[in-house]
Design an enzyme around this catalytic site. Structure first.
Site, PDB file in Angstrom:
ATOM      1  N   TYR A   1      -8.144 -12.002  -8.258  1.00  0.00           N
ATOM      2  CA  TYR A   1      -8.321 -13.674  -8.583  1.00  0.00           C
ATOM      3  C   TYR A   1      -6.965 -14.083  -8.878  1.00  0.00           C
ATOM      4  O   TYR A   1      -6.118 -13.740  -9.439  1.00  0.00           O
ATOM      5  CB  TYR A   1      -9.089 -13.571 -10.001  1.00  0.00           C
ATOM      6  CG  TYR A   1      -9.180 -14.960 -10.456  1.00  0.00           C
ATOM      7  CD1 TYR A   1     -10.246 -15.727 -10.286  1.00  0.00           C
ATOM      8  CD2 TYR A   1      -8.290 -15.816 -11.232  1.00  0.00           C
ATOM      9  CE1 TYR A   1     -10.537 -17.294 -10.356  1.00  0.00           C
ATOM     10  CE2 TYR A   1      -8.473 -16.958 -11.691  1.00  0.00           C
ATOM     11  CZ  TYR A   1      -9.363 -17.844 -11.164  1.00  0.00           C
ATOM     12  OH  TYR A   1      -9.621 -19.211 -11.571  1.00  0.00           O
TER      13      TYR A   1
ATOM     14  N   GLU B   1      -8.527 -22.393  -7.141  1.00  0.00           N
ATOM     15  CA  GLU B   1      -8.463 -20.877  -7.051  1.00  0.00           C
ATOM     16  C   GLU B   1      -8.901 -19.996  -5.760  1.00  0.00           C
ATOM     17  O   GLU B   1      -9.632 -20.721  -5.133  1.00  0.00           O
ATOM     18  CB  GLU B   1      -9.438 -20.547  -8.417  1.00  0.00           C
ATOM     19  CG  GLU B   1     -10.822 -20.658  -8.028  1.00  0.00           C
ATOM     20  CD  GLU B   1     -11.835 -20.685  -9.446  1.00  0.00           C
ATOM     21  OE1 GLU B   1     -11.260 -20.323 -10.315  1.00  0.00           O
ATOM     22  OE2 GLU B   1     -12.905 -20.287  -9.100  1.00  0.00           O
TER      23      GLU B   1
END
Lengths: 290, 382
Positions: free
Chosen positions: B101, B189
């Site tokens: 991530y 993201e």
């Protein structure tokens, strides 16, 4: 002593010739705020309510040495106006403008930190010390001088609660709006510190809402530092769904973060009484018998 | 404003961040064109802005061109959580070794942007943070100096990478930061950022939320939002065009007020007394009669609304303007739905007079008015 503004505050109004700027300048003057000049690029040399208008803050400062500014400039140009005030030595800035991009606000706050200036807002009703001075747009008649400090992320909700306090004869020392945006100058902890030092303030009303974690951090601070004055909280947005922006740019539950439950729980575990309805704040204060 | 996956991926590509080979299709011809170019196995992803798209059946996989065409055809005919699928993104499946991530968002307390990275990816970041908090890396970006290559290298090293892989991540992280700044992202993201079996990195999914207040700098997205290809309900779109803050909820009491905090507290008070708000609508400060009339029309256009609650605390908003707006809307819409009006503040007397003459009862206390409207919504008005 009062918080942030007092009799020595000499303010300029940036965006003084606009509809909002001129309307509220008049109300602030009537309330007794010392406004010394206005700034609107392109309108230098004119006058409004007998106040001189300048093209730049620099020129206003050469002639008036103000120590505060209130900004009514439209969002795309508001960050520029705030930076202009900061670079010209103004240490207290109230940004009324809403819808300022986050990136611009981050930039303004970084500069303010560097020079040790205080920024209230953006997207704030401003600050008022009842019956003395106001740098803001709040309707003055609902406030009354007294010993309750109010700090809030919302404008009209502050009026709602302040008016109910005034009706119960619970006057206010200073009422300050942090602003409804995600990035604001002051936060709850900064303001709690100011109210702690202020001898006029005997209790604090903290009005929060969903989004972010400033309320949670304030609750942790109150618990950790054993905050010496009683605090009553109200949190708006118990019924708000996640992922939706509730009017204020900052009022949004992201995933599971920023919910009213999380804030209320934190306050309660810090010993802070949380009002269920706006009208209950005055009742909880009355029970404190201060 | 949430961007579609294809918009986010196109932005990433512009910043030379690797994404799976793929493209967008809105019809069968485009699907065919894509599937002949791409190498199966393929993933076919509905372009809808709903959370939990995968679980709701919005992502299908195909081992052949024929299967992919069928899958795309199927998705283009379905609705995901009530939203019609207007386009699909078709891409080559990647060989996953590890899911990571990496995202950048705002840190309100520190008044800054913050990088959040983790060697665990593929699920919501809050879930990662609660399940494996020790694997989360946070890095606060200094607004004066920004995010530099060496910051990216430091993060890559903390994630356990070295050598060529560290250099590759440096390039990707730095590119994502630039994309985020250039597009005024309040959140950008890559989740997951995939380490492939051959040691490369690919942003398998990307999410960008553009700061609504910065849309004036990104007209292309603002236009897309207004032209209807979005998750907005008809009421939300109409409100946006009229500069009103509106959020659709699932109850039956229409709510209008001035100021975001006051309207939120109004919804809460309705809920406290056992009622269910149908919407959030903030008319803002100083609204003239026409704007109030528009607000009423929008709220009343929701067929679920059984009763209306207007809660005004006039500061810069004038009660007489509100009263005129209510009458104007009533005349135009011709509604018979019951209304509860709470009106105090600037020009209160004049506002009350206007409404009382039109036989509309005005209350002074927000609590009392909320109780009244909840009763009406449950048992009908007089």
């Amino acid at each position: 002593m009062v918080v942030i503004i007092d009799e020595k505050t000499r303010a300029i109004v940036q965006g003084i010739t606009g509809a909002q700027g001129s309307f509220h300048t008049k109300l602030m003057l009537e309330y007794g705020t010392k406004i010394v000049a206005g700034v609107t690029p392109g309108k230098g040399g004119t006058k409004i309510y007998d106040l001189p208008v300048y093209d730049t803050v620099e020129e206003a400062q050469e002639k008036h040495s103000a120590n505060a500014s209130i900004i009514f400039v439209p969002a795309p140009f508001a960050a520029d106006a705030a930076l202009e005030a900061l670079e010209n030595g103004i240490k207290t800035i109230v940004i009324i403008t809403e819808h300022i991009p986050i990136k611009d606000a981050v930039n303004v706050m970084a500069h303010a930190k560097k020079v040790g200036a205080t920024i209230i807002g953006p997207n704030t009703p401003g600050i008022i010390t009842p019956e003395k001075s106001k740098l803001g747009i709040m309707p003055a008649h609902i406030f009354k001088f007294g010993s309750i400090g109010i700090v809030s992320r919302s404008g009209t909700l502050t009026y709602e609660i302040a008016a109910s306090l005034t009706r119960k004869n619970l006057g206010q020392s200073t009422c300050l709006g942090l602003g409804g945006d995600p990035i604001t100058g002051l936060n709850f902890i900064d303001t709690l510190k100011m109210f702690e030092k202020d001898t006029q303030t005997k209790a604090v009303v903290l009005i929060g809402e969903i989004g972010g974690n400033l309320e949670e951090l304030a609750a942790e601070y109150i618990m950790r530092e054993k905050y010496p004055k009683p605090v009553i909280a109200f949190i708006a947005g118990r019924s708000a769904p996640p992922g939706k922006r509730m009017g204020h740019a900052g009022a949004i539950i992201m995933g599971k973060a920023g919910t009213a439950e999380s804030k209320i729980e934190k306050f309660q575990s810090a010993g802070v009484k949380v009002a269920e309805k706006p009208g209950d704040v005055a009742e909880l204060l009355a029970k404190l018998a201060i | 404003m949430k961007l579609f996956e294809y918009e986010a991926k196109n932005i990433l590509t512009k910043y030379k961040i690797p994404t799976p080979n793929g493209g967008l299709a809105t019809n069968l011809n485009q699907t065919r064109e894509l599937t002949t170019k791409l190498k199966p196995p393929l993933a076919i992803k509905a372009q809808v802005l709903v959370a939990g798209r995968g679980k709701a059946g919005g992502i299908l996989f195909a081992n052949s061109t024929a299967e992919a065409e069928k899958a795309a055809e199927k998705l283009l005919k379905t609705q995901i959580k009530g939203i019609a699928v207007k386009s699909v993104w078709i891409e080559e499946k990647i060989q996953i070794k590890k899911e990571l991530y990496f995202g950048i968002t705002t840190d309100r307390f520190n008044q800054s942007y913050i990088v959040i990275a983790s060697t665990v990816g593929g699920m919501e970041i809050e879930e990662i943070a609660s399940k494996t908090p020790e694997k989360i890396i946070r890095f606060l970006i200094n607004p004066h100096s920004g995010f530099h290559s060496f910051h990216a290298r430091q993060i890559a090293r903390k994630m356990g990478y070295a050598g060529n892989q560290l250099s590759e991540l440096e390039r990707i992280f730095e590119g994502l930061y630039r994309a985020g700044m250039d597009y005024d992202a309040e959140l950008i993201e890559m989740n997951p950022l995939v380490e492939t079996t051959d040691g490369k990195f690919v942003a398998a999914d990307a999410r960008i939320i553009v700061d609504d207040n910065a849309l004036f700098r990104h007209q292309e997205y603002k236009n897309r939002l207004l032209e209807g290809e979005s998750e907005l309900t008809p009421q939300e779109a109409e409100a946006m065009k009229n500069d009103l803050a509106y959020v659709k909820l699932d109850g039956n009491i229409g709510v209008i007020g001035n100021g975001a905090g006051l309207v939120m507290a109004t919804l809460d008070t309705i809920q406290y007394y056992g009622g269910k708000p149908a919407n959030f609508l903030d008319i803002g400060g100083g609204a003239p009669a026409e704007k109030i009339a528009t607000a009423l029309k929008i709220v009343l256009s929701d067929p679920k609304v059984k009763a209306l609650f207007v809660n005004i605390l006039g500061g810069i908003t004038r009660c007489d303007e509100v009263a005129r707006g209510i009458l104007e809307a009533k005349a135009k819409v011709g509604t018979t739905k019951p209304m509860v009006i709470r009106l105090v503040g600037t020009n209160e007397e004049e506002g009350k007079r206007i409404l009382t003459e039109a036989h509309i009862h005005v209350l002074e206390s927000m609590e009392e008015a909320a109780q009244r409207v909840v009763e009406i919504s449950k048992y009908g008005g007089k």
